[in-house]
Design an enzyme around this catalytic site. Structure first.
Site, PDB file in Angstrom:
ATOM      1  N   GLY A  80       5.388   4.328   8.535  1.00 38.02           N
ATOM      2  CA  GLY A  80       5.915   4.887   7.245  1.00 38.02           C
ATOM      3  C   GLY A  80       7.104   4.410   6.646  1.00 38.02           C
ATOM      4  N   TYR A  81       6.912   3.398   6.001  1.00 36.44           N
ATOM      5  CA  TYR A  81       8.272   2.843   5.212  1.00 36.44           C
ATOM      6  C   TYR A  81       7.811   3.435   3.595  1.00 36.44           C
ATOM      7  CZ  TYR A  81       9.377  -0.324   9.035  1.00 36.44           C
ATOM      8  OH  TYR A  81       9.934  -0.927  10.138  1.00 36.44           O
ATOM      9  N   SER A  82       6.917   2.688   3.125  1.00 40.68           N
ATOM     10  CA  SER A  82       6.898   2.891   1.517  1.00 40.68           C
ATOM     11  C   SER A  82       6.904   4.292   0.826  1.00 40.68           C
ATOM     12  CB  SER A  82       5.747   2.076   0.872  1.00 40.68           C
ATOM     13  OG  SER A  82       5.544   0.987   1.305  1.00 40.68           O
ATOM     14  N   SER A 105      -1.343   3.478   5.891  1.00 38.14           N
ATOM     15  CA  SER A 105      -2.796   3.140   6.497  1.00 38.14           C
ATOM     16  C   SER A 105      -3.071   3.792   7.541  1.00 38.14           C
ATOM     17  CB  SER A 105      -2.625   1.469   6.695  1.00 38.14           C
ATOM     18  OG  SER A 105      -2.398   0.662   5.308  1.00 38.14           O
ATOM     19  N   GLU A 129       6.612 -11.442  13.246  1.00 36.87           N
ATOM     20  CA  GLU A 129       5.116 -12.070  13.055  1.00 36.87           C
ATOM     21  C   GLU A 129       5.196 -13.462  12.562  1.00 36.87           C
ATOM     22  OE1 GLU A 129       1.376 -11.040  12.291  1.00 36.87           O
ATOM     23  OE2 GLU A 129       2.364 -11.084  14.365  1.00 36.87           O
ATOM     24  N   ASN A 154       3.651 -11.095  -3.230  1.00 37.59           N
ATOM     25  CA  ASN A 154       4.029 -12.411  -3.384  1.00 37.59           C
ATOM     26  C   ASN A 154       5.065 -12.716  -4.375  1.00 37.59           C
ATOM     27  OD1 ASN A 154       2.010 -12.455  -1.688  1.00 37.59           O
ATOM     28  ND2 ASN A 154       0.697 -13.966  -2.826  1.00 37.59           N
ATOM     29  N   GLU A 155       5.292 -11.821  -5.271  1.00 42.48           N
ATOM     30  CA  GLU A 155       6.300 -12.126  -6.225  1.00 42.48           C
ATOM     31  C   GLU A 155       7.856 -11.995  -5.346  1.00 42.48           C
ATOM     32  OE1 GLU A 155       3.791  -9.951  -6.789  1.00 42.48           O
ATOM     33  OE2 GLU A 155       2.846 -11.206  -8.115  1.00 42.48           O
TER      34      GLU A 155
HETATM   35  C1  LIG Z   1      -3.542  -1.721   1.049  1.00 43.02           C
HETATM   36  C2  LIG Z   1      -2.211  -1.235   1.417  1.00 43.02           C
HETATM   37  C3  LIG Z   1      -1.815  -0.806   2.707  1.00 43.02           C
HETATM   38  C4  LIG Z   1      -0.493  -0.601   2.908  1.00 43.02           C
HETATM   39  N1  LIG Z   1      -0.201  -0.134   3.910  1.00 43.02           N
HETATM   40  C5  LIG Z   1       1.118   0.485   4.195  1.00 43.02           C
HETATM   41  C6  LIG Z   1       1.487   1.039   5.274  1.00 43.02           C
HETATM   42  O1  LIG Z   1       0.755   1.119   6.036  1.00 43.02           O
HETATM   43  N2  LIG Z   1       2.844   1.730   5.443  1.00 43.02           N
HETATM   44  C7  LIG Z   1       3.835   1.335   4.573  1.00 43.02           C
HETATM   45  O2  LIG Z   1       4.904   1.704   4.569  1.00 43.02           O
HETATM   46  N3  LIG Z   1       3.305   0.820   3.247  1.00 43.02           N
HETATM   47  C8  LIG Z   1       2.114   0.194   3.112  1.00 43.02           C
HETATM   48  N4  LIG Z   1       1.769  -0.455   1.782  1.00 43.02           N
HETATM   49  C9  LIG Z   1       2.616  -0.394   0.754  1.00 43.02           C
HETATM   50  C10 LIG Z   1       3.264  -1.519   0.422  1.00 43.02           C
HETATM   51  O3  LIG Z   1       3.934  -2.386   1.237  1.00 43.02           O
HETATM   52  C11 LIG Z   1       3.671  -1.649  -0.922  1.00 43.02           C
HETATM   53  O4  LIG Z   1       2.736  -1.452  -1.866  1.00 43.02           O
HETATM   54  C12 LIG Z   1       4.382  -2.799  -1.492  1.00 43.02           C
HETATM   55  O5  LIG Z   1       5.611  -2.873  -0.723  1.00 43.02           O
HETATM   56  C13 LIG Z   1       4.753  -3.040  -2.996  1.00 43.02           C
HETATM   57  O6  LIG Z   1       5.298  -1.556  -3.326  1.00 43.02           O
HETATM   58  P1  LIG Z   1       4.658  -0.807  -4.566  1.00 43.02           P
HETATM   59  O7  LIG Z   1       3.246  -0.521  -4.402  1.00 43.02           O
HETATM   60  O8  LIG Z   1       5.441   0.214  -4.995  1.00 43.02           O
HETATM   61  O9  LIG Z   1       4.772  -1.865  -5.957  1.00 43.02           O
HETATM   62  P2  LIG Z   1       6.048  -2.317  -6.855  1.00 43.02           P
HETATM   63  O10 LIG Z   1       7.191  -2.506  -5.974  1.00 43.02           O
HETATM   64  O11 LIG Z   1       6.305  -1.072  -7.904  1.00 43.02           O
HETATM   65  O12 LIG Z   1       5.719  -3.536  -7.282  1.00 43.02           O
HETATM   66  C14 LIG Z   1       4.822  -3.593  -8.639  1.00 43.02           C
HETATM   67  C15 LIG Z   1       4.838  -4.995  -8.916  1.00 43.02           C
HETATM   68  O13 LIG Z   1       6.132  -5.562  -9.395  1.00 43.02           O
HETATM   69  C16 LIG Z   1       6.348  -6.641  -8.612  1.00 43.02           C
HETATM   70  N5  LIG Z   1       7.754  -6.698  -8.424  1.00 43.02           N
HETATM   71  C17 LIG Z   1       8.551  -5.779  -7.723  1.00 43.02           C
HETATM   72  N6  LIG Z   1       9.668  -6.268  -7.730  1.00 43.02           N
HETATM   73  C18 LIG Z   1       9.842  -7.228  -8.157  1.00 43.02           C
HETATM   74  C19 LIG Z   1      11.071  -8.412  -8.276  1.00 43.02           C
HETATM   75  N7  LIG Z   1      12.033  -8.405  -8.005  1.00 43.02           N
HETATM   76  N8  LIG Z   1      10.541  -9.645  -8.912  1.00 43.02           N
HETATM   77  C20 LIG Z   1       9.097  -9.798  -9.586  1.00 43.02           C
HETATM   78  N9  LIG Z   1       8.443  -9.195  -9.220  1.00 43.02           N
HETATM   79  C21 LIG Z   1       8.608  -7.667  -8.634  1.00 43.02           C
HETATM   80  C22 LIG Z   1       5.542  -6.512  -7.363  1.00 43.02           C
HETATM   81  O14 LIG Z   1       5.226  -7.748  -6.675  1.00 43.02           O
HETATM   82  C23 LIG Z   1       4.487  -5.978  -7.925  1.00 43.02           C
HETATM   83  O15 LIG Z   1       3.389  -6.926  -8.565  1.00 43.02           O
HETATM   84  C24 LIG Z   1       0.474  -0.597   1.645  1.00 43.02           C
HETATM   85  C25 LIG Z   1      -0.016  -1.102   0.618  1.00 43.02           C
HETATM   86  C26 LIG Z   1      -1.200  -1.319   0.249  1.00 43.02           C
HETATM   87  C27 LIG Z   1      -1.640  -1.749  -1.119  1.00 43.02           C
END
Ligand SMILES: Cc1cc2nc3c(=O)[nH]c(=O)nc-3n(C[C@H](O)[C@H](O)[C@H](O)COP(=O)(O)OP(=O)(O)OC[C@H]3O[C@@H](n4cnc5c(N)ncnc54)[C@H](O)[C@@H]3O)c2cc1C
Lengths: 378, 394
Positions: free
Chosen positions: B128-130, B162, B245, B380-381
């Protein structure tokens, strides 16, 4: 030189655009996709009333007598709303084969019910082994007195489950992959011996595998000339390729607009993510991909309507570009939406899936690139 | 310069192969690859228990906590053998994420309570991070934990969690202070998913399956004893976990395995009388990917060698993550191309013999879900930002 639409085309475009906006919003689309048939017959009836189903047909049968530009205009707007009703399958493929290859009796009998919305059609041309090669046909049609008896299986038939009428490609002579020896037959979907298995594709379409167990039709159901079906198919597919590309352009435009909007509103690190230069350049790239694809669409539609020599090349080039630009644009759209882009709830993934299906319909990028290479360099 | 493994590592590889040959069969393979969570979830627990019984469930853990005590090379060999057989990796949340945090920063009571059921897979964890407002900018998280005697009262929402639907426990980053830098007010809590006030809302993903969730916390009471380390120091522990990791994050062996699948199917698919594998354009696509993978395999080994020699993995892991996920997506995409029209068949369609095709739905699922690999675990960004700063000094 003139890349403007005629006044009539502008009206047509606006009419489809308005309909999609007002009567085909996202919730409506989702409800239709999840319904039993995956289409809404009442909406189809509205399409008929608005005249959209008449566009490519000759005026003598109640058609609008439109050309490729008219079809392009409609498809681009339908693409923007991811409209599920079977315009391609019924009007452009089934209808296109009748319009281009049917005899006057067939046209008089079959085209008006397309235009008035009462008949849904499908074109069954794929087989398990055929991949993108339309001439790869194992299904046989054997003459038997005044009849033909069809035996074989067609797969992934677009609108196959909902269609009232099918046009089926079958081999009347020649070897498995010969272009010569393919014939087309009109078969009522409820004819004895027709067995359909329906399933859902990722873009919401209902397709069917159609098994033909000695289906008997009168010889008068032959569409076009016996053994020369391939030429007719090629002509219809050519226009369908253009229509699909137009649909794809509409989708790409939506994806770019929605992604741009998202990056302006989604904040991380205290600012809109669209303020990151790394992302700005990415969006400039998708914008350019879109413009390039749109240019080739216009080039191909001009080549086709002016009957230019290189029209076939232009269409293969277009399909290559649509594949490339499509993957680029939907890939970035998903990526820049972050986790939101991975949800089924958001429309982004659904636009992506429709683009993916378009990119397999009548050949993927490699298929079209090989054809282009052969025409251009051999 | 040479690439030979030491004799003891070669002997180890044989041991690993012998185990997989006997413990992994077609039956478990089919169940682990079943997209239906009701089938998949008990199967992965069963498989993890087999690994546990063999003593190989936790390659990264120190021996004293039930790990294998392997060095990075052995862990790498194990991972490679696993992936090249197409065997699913373990569920990471307990074994690769919270477990190491607990044995590194937890109290003796916490270690005793939580580590055994992680190792034997009796308890399922989720991460539970995001949060809706805190993705890439994780430190912006808002779920707050307010101290009330020897309990915290937790209120807020986590998203993209997840497999929360299977979880017994969730490890969370929560806000315990709003003063100072936002990283400095975060604590690391272990929360029982059966606590009153927790609500799970499923999120269906673009592969048409349910693994993601939103988890709501409404005044959930959590014993202070379930906090890892110091209050307001949670960010430090979470960061240490990210560095943990370091082997096999590029997933090269998985990608190579998919590539073999591609070759297999491409030699069966025929287009216009020609096998797909014999098509020049297709070969070009294949070799573009294969050449990149050959390079990545060695990048992976170079990082491994430097870690084995005592170096810190550091920002190289960002390189492996970026390139690795790009390659995973490239092979998934190529498999889709091989599937042709059938890439679009949704799960739940007719059986393969009626459909006329074997692997389209599987290609669809891995391709669609695979889009997430460049987003989660630090997009990746964000990884590129790290390399720009930490490696290139920009
Ligand atoms: C299938 C899946 C499983 C997951 N499982 C878990 C889980 O079990 N527990 C958990 O805590 N989280 C989980 N996550 C969350 C995941 O870690 C987040 O989706 C991730 O950190 C991106 O955050 P966001 O979705 O809010 O996108 P945003 O942060 O809103 O990003 C949107 C876009 O902006 C880009 N961006 C953001 N900041 C920058 C920057 N400074 N420079 C350039 N580009 C930037 C990003 O790369 C992305 O392309 C999961 C996500 C997915 C898709």
């Amino acid at each position: 030189m003139n890349f403007e639409f005629t006044e009539e085309q502008v009206m047509l475009r606006d009419s489809v655009a308005r309909y999609v906006q007002d009567d085909y919003d996202w919730d409506t689309r989702v409800a239709i996709a999840n319904s039993e048939t995956g289409i809404d017959r009442a909406k189809w009836q509205t399409f008929a009333e608005l005249g959209w189903l008449s566009i490519p047909f000759a005026e003598e049968y109640g058609g609008f007598g439109g050309d490729a530009v008219d079809v392009m205009v409609v498809m681009e707007e339908l693409g923007k709303g991811l409209v599920l009703e079977p315009y391609l399958a019924t009007v452009l493929l089934y209808g296109g084969l009748l319009q281009k290859g049917g005899n006057p009796e067939q046209q008089a009998a079959q085209i008006p019910p397309i235009i008035d919305g009462s008949t849904l059609g499908a074109f069954a041309y794929l087989e398990r082994q055929s991949r993108y090669e339309i001439a790869d046909v194992k299904t046989t049609a054997t003459a038997d007195g005044d009849n033909f008896v069809l035996k074989g299986e067609k797969v992934v038939v677009f609108n196959g489950a909902n269609a009232d009428q099918l046009i089926v490609s079958a081999r009347t002579s020649g070897a498995q992959s010969d272009e010569q020896g393919i014939s087309l037959f009109l078969i009522p979907a409820d004819a004895a011996g027709v067995e359909r298995v329906s399933y859902r594709m990722m873009d919401g379409q209902r397709v069917a595998n159609v098994v033909l167990n000695d289906v008997t039709v009168p010889a008068s159901n032959l569409v076009g000339t016996q053994d020369a079906g391939h030429e007719l198919i090629a002509a219809v597919v050519q226009e369908a390729n253009l229509a699909l590309a137009a649909e794809a352009i509409g989708i790409m435009q939506q994806l770019n607009a929605k992604t741009l909007e998202y990056t302006k509103t989604r904040e991380q690190f205290g600012v809109a993510i669209g303020s990151f230069q790394a992302l700005q350049h990415r969006m400039v790239d998708t914008f350019m991909s879109f413009e390039q694809a749109k240019s080739l669409l216009y080039r191909a539609v001009c080549a086709l309507t002016d009957d230019q020599e290189d029209e076939v090349q232009a269409i293969h080039a277009l399909r290559v570009m649509v594949d490339k630009a499509g993957k680029h644009i939907f890939g970035e759209a998903i990526q820049l939406h972050g986790g939101m882009g991975i949800t089924d709830e958001l429309d982004i993934g659904h636009y992506a899936k429709r683009l993916m299906m378009i990119n397999t319909t009548f050949g993927n990028r490699d298929y079209h690139q090989a054809k282009f290479n052969a025409l251009r360099y051999n | 310069m040479d690439t030979a493994f030491a004799p003891e590592d070669i002997a180890f590889r044989e041991e690993v192969c012998a185990f997989f040959d006997s413990a992994y069969d077609d039956d478990i393979d089919a169940r682990l690859n079943n997209p239906d969570p009701a089938v998949f979830q008990p199967a992965i627990i069963e498989w993890q228990k087999r690994l546990f019984e063999r003593g190989w469930i936790a390659p990264g853990w120190p021996k004293e906590y039930g790990g294998t005590g392997w060095d990075d090379t052995k862990a790498f060999i194990f991972e490679t053998e696993r992936a090249s057989r197409g065997i699913r990796d373990v569920i990471p949340f307990g074994l690769k994420m919270v477990g190491p945090v607990i044995y590194t920063f937890g109290t003796d009571e916490q270690k005793e309570r939580f580590l055994p059921p992680i190792l034997n897979s009796d308890e399922w964890w989720c991460q539970g991070y995001s949060e809706p407002g805190a993705g890439s900018d994780l430190a912006a998280l808002k779920t707050r934990a307010v101290r009330d005697g020897d309990e915290y009262v937790v209120t807020g929402a986590k998203i993209w969690t997840s497999y929360a639907q299977f979880a017994d426990w969730i490890f969370c980053l929560v806000r315990t202070s709003t003063e100072g830098k936002k990283q400095a007010g975060i604590s690391f809590l272990l929360i029982d998913m059966k606590s009153p006030g927790i609500k799970i809302n499923p999120i269906v993903s673009i592969d048409a399956h349910h693994s993601l969730n939103e988890v709501e916390f409404n005044e959930v009471r959590v014993p202070v004893a379930n906090r890892i380390g110091e209050e307001n120091q949670g960010w430090t522990y979470a960061k240490a976990l990210l560095a943990h990791e370091r082997t096999a994050i590029a997933g090269v062996a998985d990608s190579k395995r998919t590539l073999e699948m591609i070759k297999h199917y491409a030699s069966q698919e025929v287009n216009g009388g020609k096998r797909l594998i014999d098509d020049a354009l297709f070969q070009q696509r294949l070799s573009d990917i294969e050449i990149d993978l050959m390079a990545l395999e060695f990048t992976d080994l170079r990082v491994l060698a430097s870690v084995a020699a005592g170096g810190a993995p550091g920002a190289e892991s960002s390189l492996l993550k970026i390139k690795g996920t790009e390659m995973q997506q490239a092979v998934q995409e190529l498999l889709m191309e091989v599937a042709g029209y059938y890439q679009g068949v949704l799960p739940g369609g007719p059986e393969a013999d009626v459909l006329g095709h074997e692997f389209g739905t599987r290609a669809f699922k891995s391709y669609m879900y695979g889009r997430a690999a460049t987003i989660y675990g630090g997009s990746n960004e964000v990884q590129k930002n790290i390399i720009a700063k930490a490696v290139l000094g920009l």
